[in-house]
Design an enzyme around this catalytic site. Structure first.
Site, PDB file in Angstrom:
ATOM      1  N   ASP A 128     -45.822 -40.267 -12.667  1.00  0.00           N
ATOM      2  CA  ASP A 128     -47.100 -40.568 -13.568  1.00  0.00           C
ATOM      3  C   ASP A 128     -48.441 -39.596 -12.968  1.00  0.00           C
ATOM      4  OD1 ASP A 128     -45.980 -42.245 -14.912  1.00  0.00           O
ATOM      5  OD2 ASP A 128     -46.487 -44.061 -13.678  1.00  0.00           O
ATOM      6  N   GLU A 129     -47.797 -38.467 -12.275  1.00  0.00           N
ATOM      7  CA  GLU A 129     -48.884 -37.475 -11.600  1.00  0.00           C
ATOM      8  C   GLU A 129     -49.559 -36.676 -12.918  1.00  0.00           C
ATOM      9  OE1 GLU A 129     -45.660 -37.714 -10.776  1.00  0.00           O
ATOM     10  OE2 GLU A 129     -45.568 -38.101  -8.531  1.00  0.00           O
TER      11      GLU A 129
ATOM     12  N   GLY B 159     -46.593 -34.397 -17.908  1.00  0.00           N
ATOM     13  CA  GLY B 159     -46.493 -34.099 -19.426  1.00  0.00           C
ATOM     14  C   GLY B 159     -47.762 -33.178 -19.585  1.00  0.00           C
TER      15      GLY B 159
ATOM     16  N   GLY C 242     -42.310 -41.427 -18.881  1.00  0.00           N
ATOM     17  CA  GLY C 242     -43.165 -41.454 -20.079  1.00  0.00           C
ATOM     18  C   GLY C 242     -44.347 -40.165 -19.767  1.00  0.00           C
ATOM     19  N   HIS C 243     -44.224 -39.601 -20.404  1.00  0.00           N
ATOM     20  CA  HIS C 243     -45.035 -38.110 -20.248  1.00  0.00           C
ATOM     21  C   HIS C 243     -46.175 -37.883 -21.277  1.00  0.00           C
ATOM     22  CE1 HIS C 243     -41.771 -36.180 -17.404  1.00  0.00           C
ATOM     23  NE2 HIS C 243     -42.309 -37.196 -16.928  1.00  0.00           N
TER      24      HIS C 243
ATOM     25  N   THR D 120     -37.853 -49.830 -15.258  1.00  0.00           N
ATOM     26  CA  THR D 120     -38.103 -49.892 -16.389  1.00  0.00           C
ATOM     27  C   THR D 120     -37.309 -50.557 -17.401  1.00  0.00           C
ATOM     28  OG1 THR D 120     -37.082 -47.799 -16.850  1.00  0.00           O
ATOM     29  CG2 THR D 120     -39.424 -47.624 -16.131  1.00  0.00           C
TER      30      THR D 120
ATOM     31  N   GLN E 222     -40.509 -38.484 -12.992  1.00  0.00           N
ATOM     32  CA  GLN E 222     -40.716 -39.310 -11.831  1.00  0.00           C
ATOM     33  C   GLN E 222     -41.311 -38.689 -10.787  1.00  0.00           C
ATOM     34  OE1 GLN E 222     -36.713 -39.666 -13.406  1.00  0.00           O
ATOM     35  NE2 GLN E 222     -38.126 -41.156 -14.373  1.00  0.00           N
TER      36      GLN E 222
ATOM     37  N   ARG F  66     -47.254 -51.594 -18.035  1.00  0.00           N
ATOM     38  CA  ARG F  66     -47.494 -52.310 -16.657  1.00  0.00           C
ATOM     39  C   ARG F  66     -48.783 -51.870 -16.188  1.00  0.00           C
ATOM     40  NH1 ARG F  66     -41.795 -52.437 -13.568  1.00  0.00           N
ATOM     41  NH2 ARG F  66     -41.772 -50.271 -14.339  1.00  0.00           N
TER      42      ARG F  66
ATOM     43  N   ASP G 279     -61.214 -36.380 -12.066  1.00  0.00           N
ATOM     44  CA  ASP G 279     -62.361 -36.931 -12.466  1.00  0.00           C
ATOM     45  C   ASP G 279     -62.367 -38.605 -12.427  1.00  0.00           C
ATOM     46  OD1 ASP G 279     -60.105 -36.629 -14.366  1.00  0.00           O
ATOM     47  OD2 ASP G 279     -61.111 -38.153 -15.632  1.00  0.00           O
TER      48      ASP G 279
ATOM     49  N   SER H 294     -56.895 -30.851 -12.857  1.00  0.00           N
ATOM     50  CA  SER H 294     -57.136 -31.366 -14.105  1.00  0.00           C
ATOM     51  C   SER H 294     -58.266 -32.455 -13.814  1.00  0.00           C
ATOM     52  CB  SER H 294     -55.775 -31.998 -14.408  1.00  0.00           C
ATOM     53  OG  SER H 294     -55.920 -32.828 -15.558  1.00  0.00           O
ATOM     54  N   VAL H 295     -59.186 -32.340 -14.761  1.00  0.00           N
ATOM     55  CA  VAL H 295     -60.299 -33.246 -14.768  1.00  0.00           C
ATOM     56  C   VAL H 295     -60.458 -34.067 -15.898  1.00  0.00           C
ATOM     57  CG1 VAL H 295     -61.657 -31.580 -13.267  1.00  0.00           C
ATOM     58  CG2 VAL H 295     -61.693 -31.228 -15.811  1.00  0.00           C
TER      59      VAL H 295
HETATM   60  P1  GDP Z   1     -46.645 -38.432 -16.165  1.00  0.00           P
HETATM   61  O1  GDP Z   1     -45.380 -39.171 -16.109  1.00  0.00           O
HETATM   62  O2  GDP Z   1     -46.503 -37.476 -15.010  1.00  0.00           O
HETATM   63  O3  GDP Z   1     -46.201 -37.036 -17.557  1.00  0.00           O
HETATM   64  O4  GDP Z   1     -47.743 -38.902 -16.199  1.00  0.00           O
HETATM   65  P2  GDP Z   1     -48.148 -39.954 -17.429  1.00  0.00           P
HETATM   66  O5  GDP Z   1     -48.180 -39.613 -18.605  1.00  0.00           O
HETATM   67  O6  GDP Z   1     -47.421 -41.171 -17.216  1.00  0.00           O
HETATM   68  O7  GDP Z   1     -49.625 -40.505 -16.885  1.00  0.00           O
HETATM   69  C1  GDP Z   1     -50.745 -39.866 -16.473  1.00  0.00           C
HETATM   70  C2  GDP Z   1     -51.806 -40.501 -17.224  1.00  0.00           C
HETATM   71  O8  GDP Z   1     -53.013 -39.786 -16.719  1.00  0.00           O
HETATM   72  C3  GDP Z   1     -51.759 -40.275 -18.721  1.00  0.00           C
HETATM   73  O9  GDP Z   1     -52.494 -41.146 -19.510  1.00  0.00           O
HETATM   74  C4  GDP Z   1     -52.562 -38.875 -19.170  1.00  0.00           C
HETATM   75  O10 GDP Z   1     -53.162 -38.758 -20.549  1.00  0.00           O
HETATM   76  C5  GDP Z   1     -53.672 -38.932 -17.841  1.00  0.00           C
HETATM   77  N1  GDP Z   1     -54.190 -37.820 -17.330  1.00  0.00           N
HETATM   78  C6  GDP Z   1     -53.567 -36.660 -17.109  1.00  0.00           C
HETATM   79  N2  GDP Z   1     -54.310 -35.833 -16.534  1.00  0.00           N
HETATM   80  C7  GDP Z   1     -55.326 -36.464 -16.146  1.00  0.00           C
HETATM   81  C8  GDP Z   1     -56.504 -36.124 -15.669  1.00  0.00           C
HETATM   82  O11 GDP Z   1     -56.880 -35.129 -15.091  1.00  0.00           O
HETATM   83  N3  GDP Z   1     -57.693 -37.108 -15.967  1.00  0.00           N
HETATM   84  C9  GDP Z   1     -57.617 -38.297 -16.606  1.00  0.00           C
HETATM   85  N4  GDP Z   1     -58.601 -39.114 -16.541  1.00  0.00           N
HETATM   86  N5  GDP Z   1     -56.569 -38.527 -17.013  1.00  0.00           N
HETATM   87  C10 GDP Z   1     -55.488 -37.881 -16.944  1.00  0.00           C
HETATM   88  P1  IMO Z   2     -42.546 -40.563 -14.925  1.00  0.00           P
HETATM   89  O1  IMO Z   2     -41.661 -39.108 -15.244  1.00  0.00           O
HETATM   90  C1  IMO Z   2     -43.426 -43.871 -12.651  1.00  0.00           C
HETATM   91  C2  IMO Z   2     -40.211 -46.452 -11.432  1.00  0.00           C
HETATM   92  C3  IMO Z   2     -40.213 -47.696 -12.069  1.00  0.00           C
HETATM   93  C4  IMO Z   2     -39.193 -48.656 -10.943  1.00  0.00           C
HETATM   94  C5  IMO Z   2     -38.264 -47.605 -10.420  1.00  0.00           C
HETATM   95  C6  IMO Z   2     -36.897 -47.404 -10.876  1.00  0.00           C
HETATM   96  O2  IMO Z   2     -43.100 -41.022 -16.236  1.00  0.00           O
HETATM   97  O3  IMO Z   2     -43.455 -40.038 -13.944  1.00  0.00           O
HETATM   98  P2  IMO Z   2     -35.659 -47.088 -13.290  1.00  0.00           P
HETATM   99  O4  IMO Z   2     -36.274 -47.392 -14.618  1.00  0.00           O
HETATM  100  O5  IMO Z   2     -35.579 -45.650 -12.892  1.00  0.00           O
HETATM  101  O6  IMO Z   2     -34.740 -47.880 -12.734  1.00  0.00           O
HETATM  102  O7  IMO Z   2     -36.989 -47.621 -12.328  1.00  0.00           O
HETATM  103  O8  IMO Z   2     -38.808 -46.348 -10.774  1.00  0.00           O
HETATM  104  N1  IMO Z   2     -40.272 -45.402 -12.580  1.00  0.00           N
HETATM  105  C7  IMO Z   2     -41.238 -44.724 -12.342  1.00  0.00           C
HETATM  106  N2  IMO Z   2     -42.599 -44.762 -12.220  1.00  0.00           N
HETATM  107  N3  IMO Z   2     -43.243 -42.792 -13.373  1.00  0.00           N
HETATM  108  C8  IMO Z   2     -41.986 -42.643 -13.751  1.00  0.00           C
HETATM  109  O9  IMO Z   2     -41.481 -41.541 -14.584  1.00  0.00           O
HETATM  110  C9  IMO Z   2     -40.850 -43.812 -13.389  1.00  0.00           C
HETATM  111  N4  IMO Z   2     -39.409 -43.845 -13.916  1.00  0.00           N
HETATM  112  C10 IMO Z   2     -39.284 -44.851 -13.013  1.00  0.00           C
HETATM  113  O10 IMO Z   2     -41.357 -48.415 -12.435  1.00  0.00           O
HETATM  114  O11 IMO Z   2     -40.155 -48.941  -9.862  1.00  0.00           O
HETATM  115 MG    MG Z   3     -45.345 -41.049 -16.767  1.00  0.00          MG
END
Ligand code: GDP
Ligand code: IMO
Ligand code: MG
Length: 420
Positions: A13-14, A17, A40-41, A129, A222, A301, A331, A408-409
């Site tokens: 979740d960095e 996407g 989830g991107h 998940t 991940q 969650r 930000d 990214s801000v």
């Molecule tokens: P991913 O799994 O690495 O693609 O990241 P996720 O989509 O799961 O989670 C990142 C969350 O932060 C999403 O809700 C994005 O819309 C949001 N996001 C991404 N970059 C930024 C940023 O620079 N600032 C803020 N406030 N939100 C961001």
């Molecule tokens: P993205 O690509 C954050 C975590 C789950 C759990 C562990 C194992 O969006 O960054 P799994 O479903 O793979 O058996 O879960 O890994 N996890 C993630 N956490 N972002 C993800 O993907 C994740 N995919 C799995 O929360 O702790």
């Molecule tokens: Mg994600």
């Protein structure tokens, strides 16, 4: 031409996407190489927010090829609904998407097994998940998995019957839910749909694209701290998430890897169980969750939040050979007077700068950094950044030896500042 790689350096979740979407105009092919719908991107543009799970994050740009590589696992039922959602937004997914014939398929019984195994773990739950990721990768390695190419073969029925018989035994033993007739009907619908998509040998396609001098971006899912080997085992996902997995997960030689973009948040989050050295269970943690809207893109969650962990970040940079750093969600720290960063861990054996075997037994050592404490809404260039933020970025570069090339801000596609 070489394959550039983008991957997460923390616990997922960095903002991968969003950044893939920003980088896509510079690439012809975008490839996912591991993981599945546990990802989830999130992408945001023109006030649309969209979450992708199995489809690469280049899909919103026309004339790009998006590839589901062999190292991934896909759920035909979820993929079908993901495609339908995109089509409703006017995206022509079918012509822009290629699927490896070697990708392993997640059956409804894999999801039921995931739930049954988690239930059995009691208080040591991984916090999966529950998309069937662990069970499907287990079957892949046990050599009884079902792959996309099998859908086009005469032996499909026999392979399907065999795997269902195997899962039925396991589900009975683990007191899992039964595979119902409705589940099976949904599965059959979904595989009929999948059969009509472009299922091909993607390793030839990708290597030939490179030979034709086409650009390729590999999109990780991940993060490194969730890697099956290097993450906080067993609280990890079931695939390798590091750069080396690109080679296996899409069929390119290691020497064909180019730039490695490492993405990290300006702080840390984790969703699910397992150790998290810099976790904050106080007001600051809640403030990070509120400001960063830290709720899972796949499961909804609340994410656990904490300070940036340089020990973990440096470990990830080392494992992945990161050549460029991208810091996201800057930000979210706009309204802190003081920011903490873990620079070492303290254990009963003293202080260390390395990730120990057991992350549960350490305490972080913090360095305090002055916050910039101002909004960044009108800042579009690196020159215009507040001095305290410039200093923070410079400190990260000095510590890691890797340039921070973008920050990214905000969640929107446009909220990105080029640093080089
Ligand atoms: P991913 O799994 O690495 O693609 O990241 P996720 O989509 O799961 O989670 C990142 C969350 O932060 C999403 O809700 C994005 O819309 C949001 N996001 C991404 N970059 C930024 C940023 O620079 N600032 C803020 N406030 N939100 C961001
Ligand atoms: P993205 O690509 C954050 C975590 C789950 C759990 C562990 C194992 O969006 O960054 P799994 O479903 O793979 O058996 O879960 O890994 N996890 C993630 N956490 N972002 C993800 O993907 C994740 N995919 C799995 O929360 O702790
Ligand atoms: Mg994600």
């Amino acid at each position: 031409m070489k394959v550039d790689v983008l991957l997460g350096l923390q616990w997922g979740d960095e903002g991968k996407g969003k950044v893939v979407d920003v980088l896509t105009p510079g690439y012809k092919n975008i490839v996912r190489f591991q993981g599945g719908p546990n990802a989830g991107h999130t992408l945001e543009f023109n006030k649309i927010k969209h979450v992708l799970h199995s489809i690469p994050s280049g899909i919103f740009h026309t004339d790009k090829v998006n590839i589901i590589g062999n190292g991934m696992v896909i759920d035909p039922i979820l993929l079908k609904s993901e495609i339908k959602e995109l089509e409703a937004l006017g995206v022509n997914v079918k012509t822009q998407l290629l699927i490896s014939d070697k990708v392993n398929l997640i059956l409804p019984t894999h999801r039921l097994l995931d739930a049954a195994y988690e239930a059995k773990k009691g208080k040591n739950k991984i916090g999966s998940t529950l998309k069937g990721i662990g069970p499907v990768y287990t079957d892949k390695v046990a050599r009884c998995g079902l792959r996309a190419g099998d859908l086009l073969s005469d032996s499909y029925e026999e392979k399907y019957e065999n795997i269902i018989a195997h899962h039925t035994i396991l589900l009975e033993a683990y007191k899992g839910e039964k595979y119902s007739d409705e589940d099976e009907a949904e599965w059959n619908d979904a595989i009929d749909y999948l059969r009509k998509l472009n299922i091909i040998n993607t390793e030839y396609y990708i290597n030939q694209a490179l030979d034709k001098n086409q650009t390729v971006l590999a999109e990780g899912a991940q993060g490194t701290m969730l890697d099956i080997d290097y993450g906080s085992y067993p609280f990890v996902t079931s695939s390798n998430t590091v750069c080396a997995a690109v080679s296996n997960g899409m069929g390119i030689a290691p020497a064909k890897m180019g730039e490695v973009y490492g993405i990290f948040k300006a702080y840390c989050t984790r969703v699910g169980g397992g150790p998290f050295p810099t976790e904050l269970n106080d007001e600051d943690g809640q403030k990070l969750r509120d400001e960063g809207n830290e709720y899972g893109a796949t499961t909804g969650r609340p994410r656990r939040c904490g300070w940036l962990d340089m020990v973990a970040l440096k470990y990830s940079i080392m494992l992945n050979g990161v050549t460029q750093l991208i810091m996201t969600k800057v930000d979210v720290l706009n309204h802190f007077n003081e920011i903490n960063v873990a620079t070492a861990y303290r254990s009963k054996n003293g202080e260390t700068n390395e990730i120990p075997y057991d992350l549960e037994t350490i305490d972080p050592v913090y360095k305090s950094i002055k916050g910039w404490n101002q909004p960044l809404d009108n800042v579009n260039t690196k020159e215009a950044l507040p001095q305290a933020l410039k200093d923070y970025i410079q400190w990260i570069e000095d510590e890691t030896g890797v340039p921070v090339t973008m920050i990214s801000v905000g969640p929107d596609r446009k909220q990105i500042i080029m640093m080089r």
